[in-house]
Design a protein around this motif. Structure first.
Motif, PDB file in Angstrom:
ATOM      1  N   ALA A 145      38.871  47.983  39.888  1.00  0.00           N
ATOM      2  CA  ALA A 145      38.989  46.588  39.455  1.00  0.00           C
ATOM      3  C   ALA A 145      38.112  46.339  38.227  1.00  0.00           C
ATOM      4  O   ALA A 145      38.557  45.747  37.222  1.00  0.00           O
ATOM      5  CB  ALA A 145      38.609  45.648  40.595  1.00  0.00           C
ATOM      6  N   GLN A 146      36.884  46.809  38.289  1.00  0.00           N
ATOM      7  CA  GLN A 146      35.957  46.621  37.179  1.00  0.00           C
ATOM      8  C   GLN A 146      36.480  47.317  35.922  1.00  0.00           C
ATOM      9  O   GLN A 146      36.406  46.765  34.819  1.00  0.00           O
ATOM     10  CB  GLN A 146      34.581  47.145  37.546  1.00  0.00           C
ATOM     11  CG  GLN A 146      33.530  46.861  36.510  1.00  0.00           C
ATOM     12  CD  GLN A 146      32.150  47.325  36.947  1.00  0.00           C
ATOM     13  OE1 GLN A 146      32.020  48.248  37.750  1.00  0.00           O
ATOM     14  NE2 GLN A 146      31.124  46.694  36.414  1.00  0.00           N
ATOM     15  N   ALA A 147      37.018  48.507  36.067  1.00  0.00           N
ATOM     16  CA  ALA A 147      37.558  49.259  34.924  1.00  0.00           C
ATOM     17  C   ALA A 147      38.717  48.526  34.264  1.00  0.00           C
ATOM     18  O   ALA A 147      38.971  48.706  33.069  1.00  0.00           O
ATOM     19  CB  ALA A 147      37.985  50.653  35.369  1.00  0.00           C
ATOM     20  N   GLN A 148      39.426  47.702  35.043  1.00  0.00           N
ATOM     21  CA  GLN A 148      40.554  46.934  34.493  1.00  0.00           C
ATOM     22  C   GLN A 148      40.133  45.554  34.014  1.00  0.00           C
ATOM     23  O   GLN A 148      40.970  44.728  33.664  1.00  0.00           O
ATOM     24  CB  GLN A 148      41.665  46.817  35.524  1.00  0.00           C
ATOM     25  CG  GLN A 148      42.332  48.133  35.808  1.00  0.00           C
ATOM     26  CD  GLN A 148      43.753  47.974  36.285  1.00  0.00           C
ATOM     27  OE1 GLN A 148      44.283  46.872  36.384  1.00  0.00           O
ATOM     28  NE2 GLN A 148      44.398  49.078  36.559  1.00  0.00           N
ATOM     29  N   GLY A 149      38.840  45.275  34.058  1.00  0.00           N
ATOM     30  CA  GLY A 149      38.354  43.987  33.592  1.00  0.00           C
ATOM     31  C   GLY A 149      38.490  42.863  34.598  1.00  0.00           C
ATOM     32  O   GLY A 149      38.379  41.692  34.243  1.00  0.00           O
ATOM     33  N   ILE A 150      38.721  43.209  35.854  1.00  0.00           N
ATOM     34  CA  ILE A 150      38.827  42.191  36.908  1.00  0.00           C
ATOM     35  C   ILE A 150      37.436  41.621  37.154  1.00  0.00           C
ATOM     36  O   ILE A 150      36.459  42.349  37.215  1.00  0.00           O
ATOM     37  CB  ILE A 150      39.397  42.805  38.206  1.00  0.00           C
ATOM     38  CG1 ILE A 150      40.751  43.445  37.958  1.00  0.00           C
ATOM     39  CG2 ILE A 150      39.443  41.791  39.323  1.00  0.00           C
ATOM     40  CD1 ILE A 150      41.837  42.514  37.543  1.00  0.00           C
ATOM     41  N   GLN A 151      37.388  40.320  37.344  1.00  0.00           N
ATOM     42  CA  GLN A 151      36.097  39.651  37.564  1.00  0.00           C
ATOM     43  C   GLN A 151      35.709  39.620  39.013  1.00  0.00           C
ATOM     44  O   GLN A 151      36.459  39.410  39.878  1.00  0.00           O
ATOM     45  CB  GLN A 151      36.171  38.224  37.030  1.00  0.00           C
ATOM     46  CG  GLN A 151      36.422  38.206  35.539  1.00  0.00           C
ATOM     47  CD  GLN A 151      36.513  36.787  34.988  1.00  0.00           C
ATOM     48  OE1 GLN A 151      36.325  35.822  35.702  1.00  0.00           O
ATOM     49  NE2 GLN A 151      36.820  36.689  33.725  1.00  0.00           N
TER      50      GLN A 151
ATOM     51  N   LEU B 139      46.657  41.809  42.160  1.00  0.00           N
ATOM     52  CA  LEU B 139      46.151  41.305  40.892  1.00  0.00           C
ATOM     53  C   LEU B 139      46.688  39.911  40.593  1.00  0.00           C
ATOM     54  O   LEU B 139      47.891  39.654  40.725  1.00  0.00           O
ATOM     55  CB  LEU B 139      46.523  42.272  39.770  1.00  0.00           C
ATOM     56  CG  LEU B 139      46.068  43.718  39.982  1.00  0.00           C
ATOM     57  CD1 LEU B 139      46.536  44.613  38.838  1.00  0.00           C
ATOM     58  CD2 LEU B 139      44.567  43.804  40.163  1.00  0.00           C
ATOM     59  N   TYR B 140      45.767  39.038  40.195  1.00  0.00           N
ATOM     60  CA  TYR B 140      46.088  37.659  39.831  1.00  0.00           C
ATOM     61  C   TYR B 140      45.359  37.342  38.533  1.00  0.00           C
ATOM     62  O   TYR B 140      44.270  36.781  38.553  1.00  0.00           O
ATOM     63  CB  TYR B 140      45.659  36.689  40.943  1.00  0.00           C
ATOM     64  CG  TYR B 140      46.366  36.924  42.247  1.00  0.00           C
ATOM     65  CD1 TYR B 140      47.643  36.420  42.462  1.00  0.00           C
ATOM     66  CD2 TYR B 140      45.771  37.677  43.250  1.00  0.00           C
ATOM     67  CE1 TYR B 140      48.308  36.648  43.657  1.00  0.00           C
ATOM     68  CE2 TYR B 140      46.424  37.899  44.455  1.00  0.00           C
ATOM     69  CZ  TYR B 140      47.695  37.386  44.637  1.00  0.00           C
ATOM     70  OH  TYR B 140      48.349  37.618  45.828  1.00  0.00           O
ATOM     71  N   GLY B 141      45.962  37.739  37.410  1.00  0.00           N
ATOM     72  CA  GLY B 141      45.318  37.530  36.119  1.00  0.00           C
ATOM     73  C   GLY B 141      43.993  38.263  36.078  1.00  0.00           C
ATOM     74  O   GLY B 141      43.929  39.467  36.339  1.00  0.00           O
ATOM     75  N   PRO B 142      42.894  37.542  35.793  1.00  0.00           N
ATOM     76  CA  PRO B 142      41.590  38.197  35.703  1.00  0.00           C
ATOM     77  C   PRO B 142      40.918  38.407  37.071  1.00  0.00           C
ATOM     78  O   PRO B 142      39.790  38.863  37.138  1.00  0.00           O
ATOM     79  CB  PRO B 142      40.771  37.221  34.852  1.00  0.00           C
ATOM     80  CG  PRO B 142      41.353  35.892  35.188  1.00  0.00           C
ATOM     81  CD  PRO B 142      42.837  36.135  35.395  1.00  0.00           C
ATOM     82  N   TYR B 143      41.633  38.101  38.147  1.00  0.00           N
ATOM     83  CA  TYR B 143      41.080  38.213  39.495  1.00  0.00           C
ATOM     84  C   TYR B 143      41.918  39.155  40.344  1.00  0.00           C
ATOM     85  O   TYR B 143      43.062  39.462  40.014  1.00  0.00           O
ATOM     86  CB  TYR B 143      41.019  36.832  40.166  1.00  0.00           C
ATOM     87  CG  TYR B 143      40.249  35.831  39.356  1.00  0.00           C
ATOM     88  CD1 TYR B 143      38.860  35.850  39.350  1.00  0.00           C
ATOM     89  CD2 TYR B 143      40.908  34.895  38.584  1.00  0.00           C
ATOM     90  CE1 TYR B 143      38.138  34.935  38.584  1.00  0.00           C
ATOM     91  CE2 TYR B 143      40.200  33.976  37.822  1.00  0.00           C
ATOM     92  CZ  TYR B 143      38.818  34.004  37.824  1.00  0.00           C
ATOM     93  OH  TYR B 143      38.115  33.114  37.074  1.00  0.00           O
TER      94      TYR B 143
END
Length: 93
Positions: free
Chosen positions: A87-93, A54-58
């Motif tokens: 990833a999507q569930a955690q708001g990752i773009q 994880l790298y912020g929103p990515y």
């Protein structure tokens, strides 16, 4: 059917690292804190793994491996789909 379990301790991590090493993938640089590393099991036996750095929103999808004896069963696709959903569930773009 595969069941997924998040790796949360050194014992579980060692099993994942052994699978990655057997698959000739990098395994020594995995950091659990702040990242997601999953083990995938069939009948309580580890058959695959994968993770998200994880790298912020990515996030970087990494360390996807399937035990050599379990290949050809679409487990890799299941692992990637599961990680992308997480990833999507955690708001990752």
């Amino acid at each position: 059917t595969l069941s997924a379990q998040q790796v949360q301790n050194d014992l579980a991590l060692k099993k994942i690292q052994a699978l990655l090493q057997q698959s000739k993938l990098p395994y020594q640089d995995i950091v659990l804190e702040g990242n997601i590393m999953m083990g995938y099991f069939e009948n309580h036996q580890l058959v695959g793994c994968g993770g998200l750095e994880l790298y912020g929103p990515y996030a970087l999808l990494r360390s996807v491996a399937v035990d050599a004896n379990q290949r050809g069963k679409q487990f890799g696709q299941h692992i990637v789909d599961d990680l992308l959903n997480r990833a999507q569930a955690q708001g990752i773009q």
